[in-house]
Design a protein around this motif. Structure first.
Motif, PDB file in Angstrom:
ATOM      1  N   LEU A   1      59.061  44.134  26.636  1.00  0.00           N
ATOM      2  CA  LEU A   1      60.109  44.114  25.628  1.00  0.00           C
ATOM      3  C   LEU A   1      61.340  44.843  26.161  1.00  0.00           C
ATOM      4  N   PRO A   2      62.519  44.220  26.148  1.00  0.00           N
ATOM      5  CA  PRO A   2      63.708  44.851  26.738  1.00  0.00           C
ATOM      6  C   PRO A   2      64.458  45.794  25.798  1.00  0.00           C
ATOM      7  N   VAL A   3      63.842  46.192  24.702  1.00  0.00           N
ATOM      8  CA  VAL A   3      64.403  47.197  23.796  1.00  0.00           C
ATOM      9  C   VAL A   3      63.252  48.092  23.346  1.00  0.00           C
TER      10      VAL A   3
ATOM     11  N   PHE B   1      62.470  30.224  21.013  1.00  0.00           N
ATOM     12  CA  PHE B   1      62.680  29.024  21.820  1.00  0.00           C
ATOM     13  C   PHE B   1      63.169  27.869  20.929  1.00  0.00           C
ATOM     14  N   HIS B   2      64.086  27.096  21.446  1.00  0.00           N
ATOM     15  CA  HIS B   2      64.654  25.934  20.741  1.00  0.00           C
ATOM     16  C   HIS B   2      65.371  26.342  19.452  1.00  0.00           C
TER      17      HIS B   2
ATOM     18  N   ARG C   1      56.469  34.539  28.708  1.00  0.00           N
ATOM     19  CA  ARG C   1      55.712  35.319  27.741  1.00  0.00           C
ATOM     20  C   ARG C   1      56.257  36.740  27.719  1.00  0.00           C
ATOM     21  N   MET C   2      56.237  37.348  26.540  1.00  0.00           N
ATOM     22  CA  MET C   2      56.743  38.712  26.393  1.00  0.00           C
ATOM     23  C   MET C   2      55.804  39.501  25.490  1.00  0.00           C
TER      24      MET C   2
ATOM     25  N   PHE D   1      51.561  39.647  22.065  1.00  0.00           N
ATOM     26  CA  PHE D   1      52.570  38.700  22.512  1.00  0.00           C
ATOM     27  C   PHE D   1      53.493  38.314  21.366  1.00  0.00           C
ATOM     28  N   LEU D   2      54.809  38.261  21.660  1.00  0.00           N
ATOM     29  CA  LEU D   2      55.779  37.854  20.645  1.00  0.00           C
ATOM     30  C   LEU D   2      55.656  36.344  20.398  1.00  0.00           C
TER      31      LEU D   2
END
Length: 257
Positions: free
Chosen positions: A110-112, A123-124, A245-246, A252-253
């Motif tokens: 996670l980038p935060v 996505f989309h 995947r994150m 997983f988100l």
């Protein structure tokens, strides 16, 4: 002949190309030499094209495409007039990354901070994730100034931090501050919509998982503070987003929402 040669000096670059590449044209005898320079810290695919091509010849023929190493400059073409009234305009297109790499299946962090986000578009996403470069992007809704963390090790290949304006006007789409990180498999992570002056790394920096890259904002085409994150590859003179995947605090988100 001098009058014909003068017309060879018309050069144009598309918006955004000057962030990554530079095109210069030099006179050499009766010819002009078009040279492209990679201004980024990663591989760069460039393509030289000519518009309004009339009474001209070149070696090699145009369009001409090649990959430049970080900091490399190379001759893209030699051009000369062959008829009265010769004219043309040159354009240099540039796309970061080595073309046609295969992104590995990597679980991104996670980038935060884990307690400070809400998953917005996945996505989309129908609002702004319809194009090829952002189809598999996500938006993490966070407060203005939230630290943005590296989701994977890599090298910073490009940054922008000078934009101040943001809003729901699509004409602002190219004015988001960002950090672009190149991974060892050739894929690239895009961290976008950062604050004005909100980039804390420099081009060429080697960065590590969890390192602060900058601070979230709402610059560019944005309806509010958030972090736009995408994993992209160069699909051949075009950026293509790829699924990833994150992992978050609860596993997983659900990125396909």
């Amino acid at each position: 002949m001098k009058r014909l040669l003068a017309l060879l000096l018309v050069v144009s670059l598309p918006v955004g190309a000057t962030d990554l590449a530079q095109l210069s044209v030099h006179r050499q005898g009766g010819e002009q030499v078009a040279v492209a320079a990679n201004r980024s810290a990663g591989p760069l695919e460039v393509e030289l094209l000519a518009d309004h091509w009339q009474g001209m010849d070149s070696e090699p023929g145009l369009p001409n495409r090649r990959v430049l190493a970080p900091g490399e400059q190379a001759t893209m073409a030699r051009l000369w007039p062959v008829a009265e009234g010769a004219r043309h305009e040159l354009r240099l297109l540039a796309v970061p990354g080595q073309p046609h790499v295969q992104a590995r299946d990597v679980v991104y962090s996670l980038p935060v901070e884990e307690s400070d986000f809400e998953l917005g578009q996945g996505f989309h996403g129908g609002y702004s994730h319809g194009d090829e470069a952002n189809r598999y992007a996500i938006d993490l809704i966070v407060d203005e100034g939230t630290p943005v963390l590296a989701a994977r090790d890599g090298t910073v290949v490009a940054t922008m931090s000078g934009y101040a304006e943001g809003g729901a006007d699509r004409s602002l789409a190219g004015q988001a501050n960002f950090v672009r990180v190149l991974h060892e498999d050739g894929s690239m992570a895009l961290y976008a919509h950062l604050q004005e002056g909100g980039v804390s790394v420099r081009t060429g920096d080697r960065i590590h998982l969890g390192q602060v890259l900058g601070y979230a904002g709402s610059t560019g085409f944005s309806s509010g503070p958030h972090l736009h994150f995408a994993v992209q590859v160069n699909g051949g003179m075009r950026l293509v987003s790829v699924p990833f995947r994150m992992i978050g605090p609860d596993g997983f988100l659900p990125l396909k929402k």
